[in-house]
Design a protein around this motif. Structure first.
Motif: not given
Length: 167
Positions: A23-25, A29-32, A70-76
């Motif tokens: 949730r923090k990341y 990186r993604v949004g609120k 998707l790219n952000c969540t895969q990096q997380i």
């Protein structure tokens, strides 16, 4: 501003900590995060011979496109120790994009709405909790209706943050 429903899941390590870090990341990186469901303890789906999961759905508002998200969540996932060994196997963290606005998206690496939403009670319970009236853009049914018609009988138990849980 895009509205994105995301499912978080983990069944390895300190599961509560993994969800908190995810949730923090996501916020960084993604949004609120606009809404978050209760955390649920759920039986493993697909490959059932593994530890139980903690799952949670969050609603995020973001300026990112679906592929950027998707790219952000895969990096997380990678940053939190996700190693993809086998499909539906145990994992430190899993981050699935469920809905992106009311769009229907088909890319080689991304299908939205998530193709297994209606088959998974562990997804529908928290989703119906925070978005009961949201209409699935393909099935034209709301999340509560999808949950009521779900054939998945694996146990899904709502837990609170201060309740003891199994590792």
């Amino acid at each position: 501003m895009n509205k994105i429903f995301i499912l978080l899941g983990t069944n390895l390590g300190d599961r509560m900590q993994q969800l908190a870090l995810a949730r923090k990341y996501l916020e960084e990186r993604v949004g609120k995060i606009q809404k978050e469901s209760t955390i649920y303890e759920t039986a493993a789906w697909g490959v059932e011979d593994q530890p139980s999961f903690l799952n949670q759905v969050v609603l995020i508002s973001s300026d990112l496109s679906a592929l950027e998200c998707l790219n952000c969540t895969q990096q997380i996932e990678l940053d939190l120790g996700r190693i993809r060994l086998k499909k539906w196997g145990e994992r430190a963290i899993d981050i699935d994009l469920l809905y992106f606005n009311d769009e229907i998206i088909h890319y080689p690496t991304l299908i939205i709405p998530h193709p297994f939403i209606s088959d998974r009670r562990f997804t529908l319970e928290p989703l119906a909790e925070i978005a009961p009236d949201y209409i699935h853009p393909v099935y034209k049914k709301n999340n509560v209706s999808l949950l009521n018609n779900c054939k998945d009988e694996l146990p899904v138990k709502k837990i609170s943050n201060d309740e003891p849980y199994r590792h």
